[in-house]
Design a protein around this motif. Structure first.
Motif, PDB file in Angstrom:
ATOM      1  N   LYS A   2       0.825  -1.201   0.000  1.00 31.68           N
ATOM      2  CA  LYS A   2       0.000   0.000   0.000  1.00 31.68           C
ATOM      3  C   LYS A   2       0.863   1.256   0.000  1.00 31.68           C
ATOM      4  CE  LYS A   2      -3.905  -2.081   2.278  1.00 31.68           C
ATOM      5  NZ  LYS A   2      -5.161  -1.673   2.828  1.00 31.68           N
ATOM      6  N   SER A 121       3.585  -0.536  -7.070  1.00 30.57           N
ATOM      7  CA  SER A 121       2.383   0.029  -6.466  1.00 30.57           C
ATOM      8  C   SER A 121       2.158   1.458  -6.958  1.00 30.57           C
ATOM      9  CB  SER A 121       2.515   0.012  -4.938  1.00 30.57           C
ATOM     10  OG  SER A 121       1.394   0.612  -4.338  1.00 30.57           O
ATOM     11  N   ARG A 124       1.177   1.378 -10.694  1.00 32.17           N
ATOM     12  CA  ARG A 124      -0.186   0.854 -10.882  1.00 32.17           C
ATOM     13  C   ARG A 124      -1.211   1.954 -10.616  1.00 32.17           C
ATOM     14  NH1 ARG A 124      -3.028  -1.490  -6.830  1.00 32.17           N
ATOM     15  NH2 ARG A 124      -1.085  -1.983  -5.769  1.00 32.17           N
ATOM     16  N   HIS A 125      -1.030   2.695  -9.527  1.00 29.15           N
ATOM     17  CA  HIS A 125      -1.965   3.774  -9.209  1.00 29.15           C
ATOM     18  C   HIS A 125      -1.876   4.907 -10.226  1.00 29.15           C
ATOM     19  CE1 HIS A 125      -3.521   2.018  -5.589  1.00 29.15           C
ATOM     20  NE2 HIS A 125      -2.312   1.890  -5.078  1.00 29.15           N
ATOM     21  N   ASN A 128      -4.003   4.870 -13.293  1.00 26.49           N
ATOM     22  CA  ASN A 128      -5.426   5.164 -13.094  1.00 26.49           C
ATOM     23  C   ASN A 128      -5.645   6.663 -13.321  1.00 26.49           C
ATOM     24  OD1 ASN A 128      -7.887   5.957 -11.885  1.00 26.49           O
ATOM     25  ND2 ASN A 128      -7.827   4.235 -10.456  1.00 26.49           N
ATOM     26  N   GLU A 150      -7.943   5.999  -0.198  1.00 27.69           N
ATOM     27  CA  GLU A 150      -8.956   5.485  -1.124  1.00 27.69           C
ATOM     28  C   GLU A 150      -8.314   4.578  -2.165  1.00 27.69           C
ATOM     29  OE1 GLU A 150     -11.281   8.674  -2.797  1.00 27.69           O
ATOM     30  OE2 GLU A 150     -11.689   9.509  -0.818  1.00 27.69           O
ATOM     31  N   ALA A 151      -7.170   4.999  -2.694  1.00 28.65           N
ATOM     32  CA  ALA A 151      -6.471   4.182  -3.693  1.00 28.65           C
ATOM     33  C   ALA A 151      -6.021   2.853  -3.092  1.00 28.65           C
ATOM     34  CB  ALA A 151      -5.281   4.955  -4.254  1.00 28.65           C
ATOM     35  N   ASP A 152      -5.475   2.916  -1.874  1.00 21.71           N
ATOM     36  CA  ASP A 152      -5.036   1.681  -1.196  1.00 21.71           C
ATOM     37  C   ASP A 152      -6.177   0.692  -1.014  1.00 21.71           C
ATOM     38  OD1 ASP A 152      -2.340   2.322  -0.957  1.00 21.71           O
ATOM     39  OD2 ASP A 152      -2.517   3.087   1.093  1.00 21.71           O
ATOM     40  N   ASN A 153      -7.373   1.227  -0.827  1.00 22.72           N
ATOM     41  CA  ASN A 153      -8.545   0.378  -0.590  1.00 22.72           C
ATOM     42  C   ASN A 153      -9.387   0.170  -1.849  1.00 22.72           C
ATOM     43  OD1 ASN A 153      -8.137  -0.064   2.271  1.00 22.72           O
ATOM     44  ND2 ASN A 153      -8.575   2.117   2.513  1.00 22.72           N
ATOM     45  N   ASP A 154      -8.764   0.453  -3.016  1.00 22.93           N
ATOM     46  CA  ASP A 154      -9.413   0.240  -4.323  1.00 22.93           C
ATOM     47  C   ASP A 154     -10.777   0.906  -4.415  1.00 22.93           C
ATOM     48  OD1 ASP A 154      -7.292  -1.229  -5.444  1.00 22.93           O
ATOM     49  OD2 ASP A 154      -7.963  -3.029  -4.392  1.00 22.93           O
ATOM     50  N   GLN A 155     -10.859   2.140  -3.907  1.00 17.59           N
ATOM     51  CA  GLN A 155     -12.116   2.878  -3.951  1.00 17.59           C
ATOM     52  C   GLN A 155     -12.130   3.947  -5.033  1.00 17.59           C
ATOM     53  OE1 GLN A 155     -12.271   4.214   0.124  1.00 17.59           O
ATOM     54  NE2 GLN A 155     -13.397   2.396   0.764  1.00 17.59           N
TER      55      GLN A 155
END
Length: 156
Positions: A2, A121, A124-125, A128, A150-155
């Motif tokens: 994360k 990581s 990857r983010h 998006n 939010e990104a860490d929790n795929d929101q």
């Protein structure tokens, strides 16, 4: 891995004024130094190591993003910061465009797997478009930390 595992939230720069690659790197390393994530006496050698890495090829990966990074013996864990450069930084990016989002990563040399996982990581983010768009719109460090969560929790 994360983002919150290694981004030092107190070192985030939501409105960095640097316009050159070297100044941006110095400013970001300095922000990590201000928080105690890296020692003051190590800042110059960390900057030099990142600039040496940049000589191999720009970490300006395109789409207004750069991920300067290095491994350095002065750190015992991954540390990173994020900067938003509203006016853009000339980073000699692969696409020739200015950089507005910068992630700077410093990791211990004896943990290459962690270094690669952190870079994966981050990248990857950064692929998006929503994440990048929201990052560029964030006005405060707190807003950026919320976005990272939010990104860490795929929101996103």
């Amino acid at each position: 891995m994360k983002l919150s595992d290694f981004v030092v939230s107190e070192a985030i720069l939501p409105d960095m004024q640097s316009t050159s690659k070297e100044d941006a790197i110095r400013t970001m390393v300095g922000s990590l130094g201000t928080t105690g994530a890296i020692q003051a006496e190590d800042q110059e050698s960390i900057v030099a190591a990142i600039l040496k890495r940049e000589e191999l090829g720009s970490t300006g990966i395109g789409n207004g993003v750069a991920v300067p990074h290095t491994k350095h013996p002065s750190v015992d864990r991954l540390v990173a910061t994020i900067a938003i450069a509203r006016d853009g930084v000339d980073f000699a990016s692969l696409d020739g465009e200015s950089v507005f989002i910068l992630f700077l990563l410093v990791s211990p040399p004896d943990r290459p797997g962690d270094h690669l996982r952190a870079l994966e990581s981050i990248s990857r983010h950064l692929r998006n478009q929503n994440f990048c768009s929201f990052l560029r719109q964030s006005k405060t460090g707190e807003a950026i930390v919320e976005l990272l969560d939010e990104a860490d929790n795929d929101q996103l």
